[in-house]
Design a protein around this motif. Structure first.
Motif, PDB file in Angstrom:
ATOM      1  N   LEU A   5      31.751  54.595 132.400  1.00  0.00           N
ATOM      2  CA  LEU A   5      32.867  53.822 131.859  1.00  0.00           C
ATOM      3  C   LEU A   5      34.143  54.649 131.919  1.00  0.00           C
ATOM      4  O   LEU A   5      34.119  55.871 131.727  1.00  0.00           O
ATOM      5  CB  LEU A   5      32.607  53.411 130.404  1.00  0.00           C
ATOM      6  CG  LEU A   5      31.400  52.507 130.126  1.00  0.00           C
ATOM      7  CD1 LEU A   5      30.139  53.341 129.868  1.00  0.00           C
ATOM      8  CD2 LEU A   5      31.667  51.623 128.923  1.00  0.00           C
TER       9      LEU A   5
ATOM     10  N   ARG B  75      43.444  50.827 126.958  1.00  0.00           N
ATOM     11  CA  ARG B  75      42.306  51.136 126.094  1.00  0.00           C
ATOM     12  C   ARG B  75      42.143  50.073 125.021  1.00  0.00           C
ATOM     13  O   ARG B  75      43.109  49.612 124.434  1.00  0.00           O
ATOM     14  CB  ARG B  75      42.503  52.499 125.431  1.00  0.00           C
ATOM     15  CG  ARG B  75      42.446  53.652 126.423  1.00  0.00           C
ATOM     16  CD  ARG B  75      42.677  54.970 125.726  1.00  0.00           C
ATOM     17  NE  ARG B  75      42.546  56.074 126.667  1.00  0.00           N
ATOM     18  CZ  ARG B  75      43.532  56.522 127.421  1.00  0.00           C
ATOM     19  NH1 ARG B  75      44.717  55.968 127.352  1.00  0.00           N
ATOM     20  NH2 ARG B  75      43.347  57.519 128.256  1.00  0.00           N
ATOM     21  N   LYS B  76      40.910  49.737 124.753  1.00  0.00           N
ATOM     22  CA  LYS B  76      40.600  48.775 123.697  1.00  0.00           C
ATOM     23  C   LYS B  76      39.802  49.434 122.579  1.00  0.00           C
ATOM     24  O   LYS B  76      39.195  48.771 121.756  1.00  0.00           O
ATOM     25  CB  LYS B  76      39.817  47.593 124.272  1.00  0.00           C
ATOM     26  CG  LYS B  76      40.609  46.781 125.286  1.00  0.00           C
ATOM     27  CD  LYS B  76      39.775  45.662 125.851  1.00  0.00           C
ATOM     28  CE  LYS B  76      40.612  44.744 126.736  1.00  0.00           C
ATOM     29  NZ  LYS B  76      41.191  45.429 127.885  1.00  0.00           N
ATOM     30  N   LYS B  77      39.789  50.754 122.557  1.00  0.00           N
ATOM     31  CA  LYS B  77      38.995  51.492 121.585  1.00  0.00           C
ATOM     32  C   LYS B  77      39.528  51.291 120.177  1.00  0.00           C
ATOM     33  O   LYS B  77      40.715  51.432 119.915  1.00  0.00           O
ATOM     34  CB  LYS B  77      38.994  52.983 121.931  1.00  0.00           C
ATOM     35  CG  LYS B  77      38.062  53.806 121.050  1.00  0.00           C
ATOM     36  CD  LYS B  77      38.133  55.273 121.408  1.00  0.00           C
ATOM     37  CE  LYS B  77      37.590  55.533 122.781  1.00  0.00           C
ATOM     38  NZ  LYS B  77      36.166  55.186 122.885  1.00  0.00           N
TER      39      LYS B  77
ATOM     40  N   LYS C 175      27.660  46.868 126.069  1.00  0.00           N
ATOM     41  CA  LYS C 175      27.092  46.668 124.743  1.00  0.00           C
ATOM     42  C   LYS C 175      25.978  47.682 124.524  1.00  0.00           C
ATOM     43  O   LYS C 175      25.008  47.730 125.279  1.00  0.00           O
ATOM     44  CB  LYS C 175      26.540  45.247 124.600  1.00  0.00           C
ATOM     45  CG  LYS C 175      25.953  44.979 123.220  1.00  0.00           C
ATOM     46  CD  LYS C 175      25.420  43.555 123.117  1.00  0.00           C
ATOM     47  CE  LYS C 175      24.825  43.308 121.731  1.00  0.00           C
ATOM     48  NZ  LYS C 175      24.283  41.922 121.609  1.00  0.00           N
TER      49      LYS C 175
ATOM     50  N   SER D 140      33.980  45.344 135.107  1.00  0.00           N
ATOM     51  CA  SER D 140      35.127  45.484 134.221  1.00  0.00           C
ATOM     52  C   SER D 140      34.784  45.101 132.781  1.00  0.00           C
ATOM     53  O   SER D 140      35.653  45.029 131.939  1.00  0.00           O
ATOM     54  CB  SER D 140      36.289  44.613 134.719  1.00  0.00           C
ATOM     55  OG  SER D 140      35.928  43.249 134.705  1.00  0.00           O
TER      56      SER D 140
ATOM     57  N   ASP E 228      36.590  52.862 128.244  1.00  0.00           N
ATOM     58  CA  ASP E 228      35.661  51.929 127.593  1.00  0.00           C
ATOM     59  C   ASP E 228      35.241  50.746 128.449  1.00  0.00           C
ATOM     60  O   ASP E 228      34.522  49.871 127.969  1.00  0.00           O
ATOM     61  CB  ASP E 228      36.245  51.390 126.275  1.00  0.00           C
ATOM     62  CG  ASP E 228      36.091  52.390 125.149  1.00  0.00           C
ATOM     63  OD1 ASP E 228      35.264  53.307 125.294  1.00  0.00           O
ATOM     64  OD2 ASP E 228      36.790  52.276 124.146  1.00  0.00           O
ATOM     65  N   LEU E 229      35.666  50.675 129.695  1.00  0.00           N
ATOM     66  CA  LEU E 229      35.258  49.582 130.577  1.00  0.00           C
ATOM     67  C   LEU E 229      34.277  50.095 131.620  1.00  0.00           C
ATOM     68  O   LEU E 229      34.506  51.127 132.255  1.00  0.00           O
ATOM     69  CB  LEU E 229      36.469  48.940 131.256  1.00  0.00           C
ATOM     70  CG  LEU E 229      37.460  48.236 130.328  1.00  0.00           C
ATOM     71  CD1 LEU E 229      38.595  47.628 131.144  1.00  0.00           C
ATOM     72  CD2 LEU E 229      36.768  47.157 129.488  1.00  0.00           C
ATOM     73  N   GLU E 230      33.182  49.373 131.807  1.00  0.00           N
ATOM     74  CA  GLU E 230      32.160  49.774 132.763  1.00  0.00           C
ATOM     75  C   GLU E 230      32.683  49.653 134.191  1.00  0.00           C
ATOM     76  O   GLU E 230      33.210  48.618 134.590  1.00  0.00           O
ATOM     77  CB  GLU E 230      30.922  48.883 132.597  1.00  0.00           C
ATOM     78  CG  GLU E 230      29.794  49.231 133.538  1.00  0.00           C
ATOM     79  CD  GLU E 230      28.670  48.231 133.477  1.00  0.00           C
ATOM     80  OE1 GLU E 230      27.942  48.101 134.488  1.00  0.00           O
ATOM     81  OE2 GLU E 230      28.510  47.540 132.439  1.00  0.00           O
TER      82      GLU E 230
ATOM     83  N   GLN F 168      33.002  45.349 128.980  1.00  0.00           N
ATOM     84  CA  GLN F 168      32.673  46.376 128.019  1.00  0.00           C
ATOM     85  C   GLN F 168      31.165  46.431 127.860  1.00  0.00           C
ATOM     86  O   GLN F 168      30.489  45.404 127.791  1.00  0.00           O
ATOM     87  CB  GLN F 168      33.347  46.091 126.681  1.00  0.00           C
ATOM     88  CG  GLN F 168      34.856  46.357 126.694  1.00  0.00           C
ATOM     89  CD  GLN F 168      35.469  46.154 125.331  1.00  0.00           C
ATOM     90  OE1 GLN F 168      35.498  45.052 124.820  1.00  0.00           O
ATOM     91  NE2 GLN F 168      35.971  47.216 124.761  1.00  0.00           N
TER      92      GLN F 168
END
Length: 231
Positions: free
Chosen positions: A183, A146-148, A22, A18, A186-188, A20
Motif C-alpha cells: 500500500l 492520504r485518508k489516514k 480491510k 486503488s 493507505d491505498l493498495e 483501501q
C-alpha cells in the motif's frame, strides 16, 4: 471484442489496486521513531556513503554512482508464523526514474533480502538471493491524498505533522491470510501470493547518488479471535 474484454479486466484491476485494504483481524500499531534507542539501526559514515541518525531522522546517503545503501533494524514480530503490518514513513531527496529508493524487508544479510523500490510513477519488487537480484513484479503507483485517520495515540500529532509534507512516502506491507499486500498512502497498489518472510529485519534502501530521510516504522502482529474463521 478482445480489446473490450481487456479494457474491462484492466478497469477491474485498477479499482482493486486503488481500494483501501480491510484488515480482518485485530492489531495495534507500535510507533518506532528512528531515534528510539530500542532499535539498533545500521549506521556508518564513510566518504562515499553514510547512514546516521540526526535528531529525528535516519539519513541514508550515497555519493557515488552505482553505490546503493541499506539500513535495517530488527522488530519484535515472528514474521514467519504471524500475520503482520509494517508501515514505513520516509522522504527521498528526489523522485527520479534513474535513482531508485524504497523499503527493505525479510533482510537476512547483505546478500539476501527483499526490497520494493519506487521511481517517478512505477515500483519494482525484487528479491536478492546470494547477491543476485530477480524481479518479482513491476507496477505503477499514485501518490494519492492520504485518508489516514489517527486515533488518540500519543504519537499521532507528531506523525500528522510529518505526513503533511506531500513529498513524504507512507508505504505499508501487510501479510494477511496467505496474501502479501503493498500500500502507498493507505491505498493498495499490489498483492501477491506465496510470499515467505522469515526475518523481522526491516528497513530502507537508496540507489545511486541519493539521499533519503527515514522518520519511523509502525508495526504490529495481526491477531484473530477465532482461528477457525481465518480463511
Amino acid at each position: 471484442m478482445n480489446r473490450i474484454v481487456l479494457s474491462i479486466v484492466l478497469a477491474v484491476f485498477s479499482l482493486m489496486a486503488s481500494a483501501q485494504l480491510k484488515i480482518t483481524g485485530e492489531y495495534e500499531l507500535k510507533y518506532a521513531p528512528v531515534n528510539d534507542p530500542e532499535y539498533f539501526w545500521t549506521q556508518f559514515k564513510e566518504k562515499k556513503a553514510s547512514v546516521v541518525v540526526d535528531k529525528d531522522k535516519l539519513r541514508l546517503e550515497s555519493k557515488k554512482e552505482g553505490l546503493s545503501v541499506v539500513s535495517c533494524a530488527e522488530f519484535d514480530i515472528n514474521t514467519e508464523a504471524e500475520d503482520f503490518i509494517f508501515e514505513y514513513v520516509f522522504k527521498p531527496s528526489e523522485v527520479d526514474d534513474n535513482k531508485p529508493f524504497g523499503i527493505v524487508f525479510d533482510y537476512k544479510n547483505e546478500n539476501n533480502y527483499s526490497l520494493i523500490t519506487f521511481a517517478e510513477k512505477g515500483f519494482m519488487y525484487q528479491v536478492c538471493e546470494k547477491g543476485e537480484f530477480s524481479v518479482v513484479k513491476r507496477g505503477t503507483y499514485k501518490m494519492s491524498s492520504r485518508k489516514k485517520d489517527f486515533q488518540d495515540e500519543e504519537y499521532s500529532s507528531e506523525l500528522k505533522s510529518i505526513l503533511k509534507d506531500k513529498d513524504v512516502f507512507d508505504v505499508t506491507i501487510v501479510k494477511q491470510q496467505g496474501k502479501f499486500y503493498l500500500l502507498v498512502n493507505d491505498l493498495e497498489v499490489a498483492r501477491f501470493k506465496n510470499v515467505n518472510i522469515t526475518s523481522s529485519n526491516m528497513g530502507f534502501y537508496i540507489g545511486t547518488e541519493m539521499k533519503l530521510d527515514a522518520y519511523c516504522v509502525l508495526f504490529s502482529s495481526i491477531y484473530y479471535g477465532d482461528e477457525d474463521e481465518v480463511e
